[in-house]
Design a protein around this motif. Structure first.
Motif, PDB file in Angstrom:
ATOM      1  N   SER A   1       1.029  -1.067  -0.196  1.00  8.96           N
ATOM      2  CA  SER A   1       0.041  -0.040   0.265  1.00  8.96           C
ATOM      3  C   SER A   1       1.007   1.053  -0.166  1.00  8.96           C
ATOM      4  O   SER A   1       0.278   1.979  -0.084  1.00  8.96           O
ATOM      5  N   LEU A   2       1.975   1.146   0.351  1.00 11.45           N
ATOM      6  CA  LEU A   2       3.124   2.208   1.055  1.00 11.45           C
ATOM      7  C   LEU A   2       3.538   2.809  -0.827  1.00 11.45           C
ATOM      8  O   LEU A   2       4.440   4.256  -1.210  1.00 11.45           O
ATOM      9  N   THR A   3       3.517   1.446  -1.913  1.00 13.73           N
ATOM     10  CA  THR A   3       3.920   1.997  -2.791  1.00 13.73           C
ATOM     11  C   THR A   3       3.578   2.271  -3.308  1.00 13.73           C
ATOM     12  O   THR A   3       4.235   4.057  -4.081  1.00 13.73           O
ATOM     13  N   PRO A   4       2.620   2.254  -3.997  1.00 16.33           N
ATOM     14  CA  PRO A   4       1.730   3.876  -4.401  1.00 16.33           C
ATOM     15  C   PRO A   4       2.561   5.183  -4.482  1.00 16.33           C
ATOM     16  O   PRO A   4       2.371   6.562  -5.194  1.00 16.33           O
TER      17      PRO A   4
ATOM     18  N   GLU B   1       9.222  13.107  -1.451  1.00 15.55           N
ATOM     19  CA  GLU B   1       9.253  14.630  -2.037  1.00 15.55           C
ATOM     20  C   GLU B   1       8.690  15.096   0.101  1.00 15.55           C
ATOM     21  O   GLU B   1      10.119  15.883  -0.318  1.00 15.55           O
ATOM     22  N   ASN B   2       8.123  14.502   0.594  1.00 17.48           N
ATOM     23  CA  ASN B   2       8.004  15.754   1.467  1.00 17.48           C
ATOM     24  C   ASN B   2       9.035  15.266   2.921  1.00 17.48           C
ATOM     25  O   ASN B   2       8.958  15.581   4.502  1.00 17.48           O
ATOM     26  N   GLY B   3       9.438  14.196   2.540  1.00 19.84           N
ATOM     27  CA  GLY B   3      10.740  13.927   3.352  1.00 19.84           C
ATOM     28  C   GLY B   3      10.560  13.569   4.697  1.00 19.84           C
ATOM     29  O   GLY B   3      10.595  13.131   5.683  1.00 19.84           O
ATOM     30  N   LEU B   4       9.569  11.701   4.012  1.00 17.30           N
ATOM     31  CA  LEU B   4       8.416  11.872   5.705  1.00 17.30           C
ATOM     32  C   LEU B   4       9.601  10.361   5.687  1.00 17.30           C
ATOM     33  O   LEU B   4      10.004   9.357   5.034  1.00 17.30           O
ATOM     34  N   LYS B   5      10.231   9.430   7.020  1.00 18.69           N
ATOM     35  CA  LYS B   5      10.537   9.349   7.114  1.00 18.69           C
ATOM     36  C   LYS B   5       9.039   8.210   7.987  1.00 18.69           C
ATOM     37  O   LYS B   5       8.510   7.381   8.837  1.00 18.69           O
ATOM     38  N   ILE B   6       9.402   6.658   7.267  1.00 14.12           N
ATOM     39  CA  ILE B   6       8.094   5.577   7.301  1.00 14.12           C
ATOM     40  C   ILE B   6       9.308   4.495   8.628  1.00 14.12           C
ATOM     41  O   ILE B   6      10.284   4.080   8.339  1.00 14.12           O
TER      42      ILE B   6
ATOM     43  N   ILE C   1      -3.053   6.541   4.517  1.00 14.50           N
ATOM     44  CA  ILE C   1      -1.686   6.502   4.348  1.00 14.50           C
ATOM     45  C   ILE C   1      -1.730   7.640   2.998  1.00 14.50           C
ATOM     46  O   ILE C   1      -0.860   8.466   3.341  1.00 14.50           O
ATOM     47  N   ASP C   2      -2.616   7.703   1.969  1.00 16.83           N
ATOM     48  CA  ASP C   2      -3.026   8.741   0.928  1.00 16.83           C
ATOM     49  C   ASP C   2      -3.332   9.594   2.828  1.00 16.83           C
ATOM     50  O   ASP C   2      -2.589  11.325   1.995  1.00 16.83           O
ATOM     51  N   ASN C   3      -4.398  10.170   3.067  1.00 18.64           N
ATOM     52  CA  ASN C   3      -4.680  10.830   3.812  1.00 18.64           C
ATOM     53  C   ASN C   3      -2.891  11.521   4.832  1.00 18.64           C
ATOM     54  O   ASN C   3      -3.168  12.562   5.014  1.00 18.64           O
ATOM     55  N   ALA C   4      -2.530  10.472   5.514  1.00 19.61           N
ATOM     56  CA  ALA C   4      -1.570  10.381   6.618  1.00 19.61           C
ATOM     57  C   ALA C   4      -0.443  11.652   5.400  1.00 19.61           C
ATOM     58  O   ALA C   4       0.623  12.769   5.673  1.00 19.61           O
ATOM     59  N   VAL C   5      -0.534  10.749   4.139  1.00 19.96           N
ATOM     60  CA  VAL C   5       1.437  11.853   3.590  1.00 19.96           C
ATOM     61  C   VAL C   5       0.725  12.673   2.172  1.00 19.96           C
ATOM     62  O   VAL C   5       1.409  13.491   3.064  1.00 19.96           O
ATOM     63  N   ARG C   6      -0.284  13.382   2.556  1.00 14.16           N
ATOM     64  CA  ARG C   6      -0.401  14.510   2.114  1.00 14.16           C
ATOM     65  C   ARG C   6      -0.605  15.532   2.873  1.00 14.16           C
ATOM     66  O   ARG C   6      -0.606  16.952   2.461  1.00 14.16           O
ATOM     67  N   HIS C   7      -0.630  15.476   4.961  1.00 14.04           N
ATOM     68  CA  HIS C   7      -0.946  16.417   5.024  1.00 14.04           C
ATOM     69  C   HIS C   7      -0.159  15.987   6.051  1.00 14.04           C
ATOM     70  O   HIS C   7       0.227  16.918   7.212  1.00 14.04           O
ATOM     71  N   THR C   8       1.678  15.815   5.620  1.00 15.18           N
ATOM     72  CA  THR C   8       2.057  15.332   6.581  1.00 15.18           C
ATOM     73  C   THR C   8       3.648  15.487   5.905  1.00 15.18           C
ATOM     74  O   THR C   8       3.700  14.909   4.762  1.00 15.18           O
ATOM     75  N   GLY C   9       4.305  16.847   6.283  1.00 15.97           N
ATOM     76  CA  GLY C   9       5.731  16.857   6.000  1.00 15.97           C
ATOM     77  C   GLY C   9       7.008  16.886   7.008  1.00 15.97           C
ATOM     78  O   GLY C   9       6.614  17.961   7.691  1.00 15.97           O
TER      79      GLY C   9
END
Length: 435
Positions: free
Chosen positions: A291-294, A301-306, A331-339
């Motif tokens: 689920s993280l792959t897409p 780009e956001n510099g997120l640490k998984i 995951i989509d919600n978390a990635v879009r709103h976290t940097g």
């Protein structure tokens, strides 16, 4: 707790009938007691008139004179009763007094310069009267019990057709178009109810048929281009001239097509009635990674640490496609709103926790996050979805019995808790002794 219609009808008739029986019994008792007093008063009055007349005609018939009472004392019964001195102060007329625990009637009338005291003992009569009243009340109780039994029997006859209609509705499957025949029922109200239900059922069947056709058409129209995309990706993958970033982009396109196919299949499954049973043992860590792959490009780009703390040997009971949709939306919600933060996954005591370090959700917006088309305002990003992602997640969780909770504080991030039942995976040859 909901009670049956038969119980309510029986209870109503029983309560009404018992209330009427009690009111009737109390009325009869009150009336009988009043008539008893009138009868006693009439007997005493007639007897006193006869005694006074006889004494006036023949003075020798006068009873013995009692100096203490300053009058003549006589009784109607065989048992002699001594009157207390307090009776002397009573006025003329009939009085009820208690002597030796017995209720005695004393009639007082003037007789020349003295007074006539005549004693009446109606205890035997009154005891018989009370026995009759007690028998009446006991009979009322028996009739009350009989009323309850008859009410339940009659209520069964009254609601039998309603119960039969309920059984027919219960046995009628949603997809069937055969209506319930109103000719089986003779109550006008029930016939109208059957006709209204048949009309509603027909409209529901038509709507379901339209939805089936629509989902089938969508499935066909989606699968055809997705198959074309997948086939093209496979053919392009055989081209050795495609290398580096181009090949990575090609793999992303292929994975996106696969995800779209799984999404279409999951949405079609949700439209079916029996998909809640389509569960299997799923490796949770692998589904999270898939689920993280897409979102790999956006994460970079956001510099997120998984941080994925879910063990590779952890298996849960779930529908793989439905779980993938839920995780992808979360995951989509978390990635879009976290940097410039982190996205953490962990599984503890049957709960999967997905925690980000984003801006959080305000207290007034938190109760509405699962509402369809609702979008909370965010200062972190200018891009947003259409407000149906979490609504779909909530629908899927309801379908499969997964509990989902969202906790968040502004500035402290958001944590999504998803209840997933764990499953034991039996490894092949795990119990064989080593050589």
């Amino acid at each position: 707790m909901r009670n049956s219609l038969r119980f309510k009808v029986a209870l109503f008739f029983s309560a009404l009938t018992i209330a009427l029986l009690i009111a009737q019994a109390l009325g009869v008792k009150t009336l009988a007691e009043a008539q008893e007093e009138k009868l006693i008063t009439a007997l005493i009055r007639d007897d006193m008139a006869s005694v006074i007349k006889s004494d006036e005609v023949n003075p020798s018939l006068l009873p013995p004179f009692d100096a203490q009472m300053n009058g003549y004392v006589s009784g109607t019964g065989k048992r002699r009763v001594s009157l207390p001195a307090t009776v002397r102060s009573l006025s003329d007329g009939t009085h009820e007094i208690i002597i030796e625990g017995r209720e005695i009637h004393v009639a007082i009338a003037p007789l020349g310069a003295a007074r006539l005291y005549r004693i009446y003992d109606f205890n035997v009569y009154e005891k018989h009267f009370k026995d009759v009243i007690n028998d009446l009340m006991a009979g009322t109780g028996v009739f009350a019990l009989l009323t309850i039994w008859l009410s339940f029997g009659l209520s069964g006859l009254l609601v039998r057709q309603v119960a039969g209609f309920a059984r027919q509705v219960k046995d009628l499957r949603l997809g069937e178009s055969a209506p319930i025949q109103p000719g089986k029922y003779d109550e006008t109200e029930l016939v109208e109810l059957v006709q209204a239900f048949n009309d509603y059922h027909r409209r529901m069947a038509d709507m379901i048929e339209r939805e089936k056709e629509f989902t089938g058409n969508v499935s066909h129209e989606l699968r055809t281009p997705l198959t074309t995309i997948t086939t093209s990706c496979e053919l392009l993958g055989q081209d050795t001239a495609i290398v580096g970033k181009s090949r990575a982009r090609l793999r992303q396109i292929e994975r996106a097509a696969d995800n779209m196919r799984e999404l279409a299949n999951a949405l079609l499954n949700l439209a079916r009635e029996d998909t809640a049973r389509d569960v299997e043992s799923v490796a949770l860590a692998a589904v999270i990674e898939t689920s993280l792959t897409p979102f790999a490009h956006k994460i970079e780009e956001n510099g997120l640490k998984i941080i994925n703390e879910v063990g590779q040997d952890l298996w849960v009971l779930a529908n793989r496609s439905a779980l993938a949709i839920v995780l992808s939306n979360l995951i989509d919600n978390a990635v879009r709103h976290t940097g410039r933060g982190s996205l953490r996954f962990r599984y503890t005591h049957g709960w999967l926790y997905i925690q980000d370090t984003g801006p959080g959700i305000s207290a007034d917006a938190l109760p509405h996050v699962f509402d369809r088309f609702y979008q909370a305002k965010s200062q972190r990003t200018s891009t947003s979805g259409v407000g149906i992602g979490l609504s779909i997640v909530n629908k899927i969780c309801d379908r499969y019995g997964w509990l989902i909770q969202i906790g968040s504080e502004p500035g402290a991030g958001t944590c999504v808790s998803l209840r997933l039942p764990s499953a034991r995976r039996i490894e092949p040859y795990a119990n064989l002794p080593s050589s």
